[in-house]
Design a protein around this motif. Sequence first.
Motif, PDB file in Angstrom:
ATOM      1  N   ASN A 292      55.058  43.188   9.003  1.00 46.00           N
ATOM      2  CA  ASN A 292      53.955  43.913   9.639  1.00 46.00           C
ATOM      3  C   ASN A 292      53.886  43.711  11.150  1.00 46.00           C
ATOM      4  OD1 ASN A 292      52.920  45.029   7.217  1.00 46.00           O
ATOM      5  ND2 ASN A 292      52.204  42.970   6.682  1.00 46.00           N
ATOM      6  N   PHE A 293      54.994  43.320  11.736  1.00 45.73           N
ATOM      7  CA  PHE A 293      55.016  43.112  13.188  1.00 45.73           C
ATOM      8  C   PHE A 293      54.722  44.415  13.910  1.00 45.73           C
ATOM      9  CE2 PHE A 293      57.379  42.735  17.245  1.00 45.73           C
ATOM     10  CZ  PHE A 293      56.797  41.585  17.738  1.00 45.73           C
ATOM     11  N   PHE A 294      55.382  45.478  13.485  1.00 47.99           N
ATOM     12  CA  PHE A 294      55.132  46.810  14.052  1.00 47.99           C
ATOM     13  C   PHE A 294      54.170  47.572  13.144  1.00 47.99           C
ATOM     14  CE2 PHE A 294      59.547  46.125  15.767  1.00 47.99           C
ATOM     15  CZ  PHE A 294      59.164  46.051  17.093  1.00 47.99           C
ATOM     16  N   PRO A 295      53.539  48.632  13.660  1.00 43.14           N
ATOM     17  CA  PRO A 295      52.693  49.458  12.797  1.00 43.14           C
ATOM     18  C   PRO A 295      53.501  50.057  11.641  1.00 43.14           C
ATOM     19  CG  PRO A 295      52.351  50.023  15.107  1.00 43.14           C
ATOM     20  CD  PRO A 295      53.512  49.080  15.064  1.00 43.14           C
ATOM     21  N   ASN A 296      54.765  50.385  11.893  1.00 47.72           N
ATOM     22  CA  ASN A 296      55.641  50.823  10.806  1.00 47.72           C
ATOM     23  C   ASN A 296      56.208  49.581  10.117  1.00 47.72           C
ATOM     24  OD1 ASN A 296      56.733  50.683  13.515  1.00 47.72           O
ATOM     25  ND2 ASN A 296      58.743  50.985  12.606  1.00 47.72           N
ATOM     26  N   GLN A 321      62.396  50.880  12.271  1.00 44.03           N
ATOM     27  CA  GLN A 321      62.528  51.932  13.285  1.00 44.03           C
ATOM     28  C   GLN A 321      62.030  51.373  14.610  1.00 44.03           C
ATOM     29  OE1 GLN A 321      62.867  55.819  13.274  1.00 44.03           O
ATOM     30  NE2 GLN A 321      62.917  55.270  15.435  1.00 44.03           N
ATOM     31  N   PHE A 322      62.923  51.306  15.581  1.00 42.26           N
ATOM     32  CA  PHE A 322      62.498  50.877  16.913  1.00 42.26           C
ATOM     33  C   PHE A 322      62.190  52.093  17.768  1.00 42.26           C
ATOM     34  CE2 PHE A 322      65.262  47.298  15.626  1.00 42.26           C
ATOM     35  CZ  PHE A 322      64.339  46.272  15.758  1.00 42.26           C
ATOM     36  N   TYR A 323      61.172  51.961  18.613  1.00 46.23           N
ATOM     37  CA  TYR A 323      60.820  53.065  19.500  1.00 46.23           C
ATOM     38  C   TYR A 323      61.237  52.795  20.938  1.00 46.23           C
ATOM     39  CZ  TYR A 323      58.438  55.214  15.624  1.00 46.23           C
ATOM     40  OH  TYR A 323      58.182  55.807  14.413  1.00 46.23           O
ATOM     41  N   GLU A 327      61.041  46.879  22.513  1.00 44.32           N
ATOM     42  CA  GLU A 327      60.621  46.489  21.165  1.00 44.32           C
ATOM     43  C   GLU A 327      61.702  45.672  20.483  1.00 44.32           C
ATOM     44  OE1 GLU A 327      57.386  49.967  19.919  1.00 44.32           O
ATOM     45  OE2 GLU A 327      59.261  49.794  18.791  1.00 44.32           O
TER      46      GLU A 327
ATOM     47  N   GLY B  59      48.360  39.251  15.096  1.00 41.75           N
ATOM     48  CA  GLY B  59      49.532  39.210  14.223  1.00 41.75           C
ATOM     49  C   GLY B  59      50.459  40.405  14.332  1.00 41.75           C
ATOM     50  N   HIS B  60      50.078  41.404  15.128  1.00 43.41           N
ATOM     51  CA  HIS B  60      50.924  42.586  15.268  1.00 43.41           C
ATOM     52  C   HIS B  60      51.375  42.745  16.724  1.00 43.41           C
ATOM     53  CE1 HIS B  60      49.652  43.588  11.270  1.00 43.41           C
ATOM     54  NE2 HIS B  60      48.383  43.503  11.652  1.00 43.41           N
ATOM     55  N   TYR B  61      52.550  43.271  16.901  1.00 40.64           N
ATOM     56  CA  TYR B  61      53.048  43.531  18.240  1.00 40.64           C
ATOM     57  C   TYR B  61      52.187  44.605  18.886  1.00 40.64           C
ATOM     58  CZ  TYR B  61      56.499  44.412  21.932  1.00 40.64           C
ATOM     59  OH  TYR B  61      57.151  44.534  23.141  1.00 40.64           O
ATOM     60  N   THR B  63      52.056  47.512  20.588  1.00 40.84           N
ATOM     61  CA  THR B  63      52.978  48.597  20.944  1.00 40.84           C
ATOM     62  C   THR B  63      52.402  49.461  22.058  1.00 40.84           C
ATOM     63  OG1 THR B  63      52.033  49.894  19.148  1.00 40.84           O
ATOM     64  CG2 THR B  63      54.083  48.739  18.680  1.00 40.84           C
ATOM     65  N   ARG B  67      53.911  55.098  22.548  1.00 30.76           N
ATOM     66  CA  ARG B  67      55.018  54.787  21.652  1.00 30.76           C
ATOM     67  C   ARG B  67      55.617  56.060  21.050  1.00 30.76           C
ATOM     68  NH1 ARG B  67      55.607  51.655  15.927  1.00 30.76           N
ATOM     69  NH2 ARG B  67      57.449  50.473  16.500  1.00 30.76           N
ATOM     70  N   GLY B  68      56.938  56.132  21.071  1.00 31.15           N
ATOM     71  CA  GLY B  68      57.609  57.272  20.479  1.00 31.15           C
ATOM     72  C   GLY B  68      58.016  58.316  21.498  1.00 31.15           C
ATOM     73  N   LEU B  71      61.791  58.360  22.560  1.00 32.38           N
ATOM     74  CA  LEU B  71      62.745  59.035  21.681  1.00 32.38           C
ATOM     75  C   LEU B  71      62.713  60.543  21.922  1.00 32.38           C
ATOM     76  CD1 LEU B  71      62.182  57.143  18.288  1.00 32.38           C
ATOM     77  CD2 LEU B  71      63.954  56.760  19.999  1.00 32.38           C
ATOM     78  N   GLU B 105      53.900  46.120  26.416  1.00 29.78           N
ATOM     79  CA  GLU B 105      54.239  47.542  26.401  1.00 29.78           C
ATOM     80  C   GLU B 105      53.082  48.305  27.056  1.00 29.78           C
ATOM     81  OE1 GLU B 105      57.056  48.859  24.838  1.00 29.78           O
ATOM     82  OE2 GLU B 105      57.785  47.072  23.785  1.00 29.78           O
TER      83      GLU B 105
END
Lengths: 382, 382
Positions: A292-296, A321-323, A327, B59-61, B63, B67-68, B71, B105
């Motif tokens: 759960n480090f990333f939202p995905n 999936q890295f963005y 990251e 506990g979460h990165y 982002t 983000r996104g 890409l 980020e």
Amino acid sequence: MKKLKIITSLCISALLLSACGNLGNGGTTPSVGSNKSTKGYQTTGENNSNDYQGVIQDGHYKTSRSRGMGLIQNADNLLNLKSFESGLTTISKEQFSTKQYVFQEGQILSRGTINNWLNRKSKKNPEGLNPSDNGKKGENERNPRYIQQIEEQDYMKQTNGKLQLAGMTIGIGMNKKDYYQKEKYGATFETEISKETRVAEGKKAAQKVLQRVRSKVGNNIPIVIAMFEQSPKDSLVGGSFYAYTVSKSGTDIGTWNETNIKSYVFPATEDNAVPNDNDETSFENFQKQVRNFFPNISNVTGQGQYKDKELQGMSVTITTQFYSQTEITSFTQFVAQAAKSYLPGGIPLDIRINGSNGETQAFVSTNGSKGSGYYTHVFSSY
Amino acid sequence: MKKLKIITSLCISALLLSACGNLGNGGTTPSVGSNKSTKGYQTTGENNSNDYQGVIQDGHYKTSRSRGMGLIQNADNLLNLKSFESGLTTISKEQFSTKQYVFQEGQILSRGTINNWLNRKSKKNPEGLNPSDNGKKGENERNPRYIQQIEEQDYMKQTNGKLQLAGMTIGIGMNKKDYYQKEKYGATFETEISKETRVAEGKKAAQKVLQRVRSKVGNNIPIVIAMFEQSPKDSLVGGSFYAYTVSKSGTDIGTWNETNIKSYVFPATEDNAVPNDNDETSFENFQKQVRNFFPNISNVTGQGQYKDKELQGMSVTITTQFYSQTEITSFTQFVAQAAKSYLPGGIPLDIRINGSNGETQAFVSTNGSKGSGYYTHVFSSY
């Protein structure tokens, strides 16, 4: 110090003499044979003294006489090929010191020979180690093929300026399940082979193989024979070696040693529990942190190798999936910290960090020895 | 020593207290802020002090707010995304020490904001940084889109127990070629943008971006603005940063510094010569050695980054069909020796060794500093 390294050939190029100077100083020093008489072959050098050097002849790697058979023999599950060859090398290291022996891909048994041995015995193929076809199609009525793969590894020493065969290891892969079709292109059925039968058939085959190999290489070199249990085709880990023996000379097969090595998948499932619950808890805690480090979601799976109830090494793959590149860097740092904190320590550990396209973007690794630390690497791109 | 690391949170788990002890001793020591006041956030820890720590919240990165976008902005050539973000971090390191700043980020510019800025200016989108559509379809008559991507990086310092924005870097990616369709789903055409126009339009955009960002973050933090030239879509290397400036405060854009950094492909071609012939010779010698190691050809390609005529780093990919695990081990040893002997020394070097399915099987790497040696690794599997 005496050296056989590739350096010798590289240094022929005058241009590179200075670079070669550095080469001689870098890394650990091999101590195989004499530097004077390296004509005709070189070795691949070595990254550390725990690995064998391989043989290069006339600038090309000396590939196996049965090259490619491994891919065919393990077509059902390629993980078996990796496990088989890594395991075979590990067993060999106990008999043939990496400091004294050079590794050579098998040069005695040709592709044709191994192919004949693996096929069923028949009038046309009297050398077949697998039983003749009894014509029956029923899963428990037919004669299964017990033996799935055979591989030869040669261990060389330098004598009078030449590399000479000084030891050999032969791995024999035994089926737990034999897959077959009742009709061409038809559905796949399987015949289960009991442990007792597998072990007994393996011993018979090993004796025959030893005799046949002795007739080719003589009676004097030690020959290790190692027995491997193939993983079923749907397994997420490769098989493992369950026994080996060292024939010091002649056709005396020696005494069989059980290895009690087996690979397991993490996270464990009810049907597939790992031998030590603590390792499973460790893995699950690690997984929870990373997932759960990333939202995905990041997908975390592992393989572990056990000797009895003791974990010997672990290989973890994380896919996400890295963005962005940043990251990847942050995630790699985090995974290293989480591995230190949660995963079992003191064992070799490999963590691949893959992007959603499957390409490895970074990795974390430790060899598990005291004070060796965790190595992290993010692959660069310009 | 003061620490912000993830350790803090991990240590909450009593089970892991002993592991945490080890953690504190391992690796280099970060020195960011005070350990007393890490509530609410942690950092990703760090693998070495040359990398920034990233921000973890609950506990979460944390982002990016956009983000996104990377890409999407680089859909034509994803190599640009890697080059862009690695380059942006490298430029930032000159301004914001990795020991004093934590990387976050971008949190100021949202996806929507960046999207509006990148679109053409219109009644509906007065904030568009790209010129309005003049209705023309001809390659040299239409108004090209000059600006392809914008990314924000935040550099944080701890003040009164909180992470506060203490610096910012904004990268602006400028098109060398602007791709477009004359009709929906039609063929792709391109408008070439001259260097002069690109640089001039970039400066105009940078000034606007600075003003807009200042209105959001105030006048006091230093803001680095870095200008990136996008690679064309068929390029085998990403683009590179050609200039950057540091706005110390207010809307004064500062003085533009040229970087003279550019990436090249190895082996070079007539149309695409590298700045230093010696590097090309080195690469070709390396390629020759490696290419014919096996009876099947190994494909060897590289990317190099230059600052003026000096090579700054190299990334090499070798792809070959392996027939066994032992071949992978031997090949990796050989590649390390050949890299030491043939490839330019004293620079960071990454060599990926891929199997024919594209999966990375092993790699060789050096950071190029004196005495750091060549690290080799073969990925394990059980």
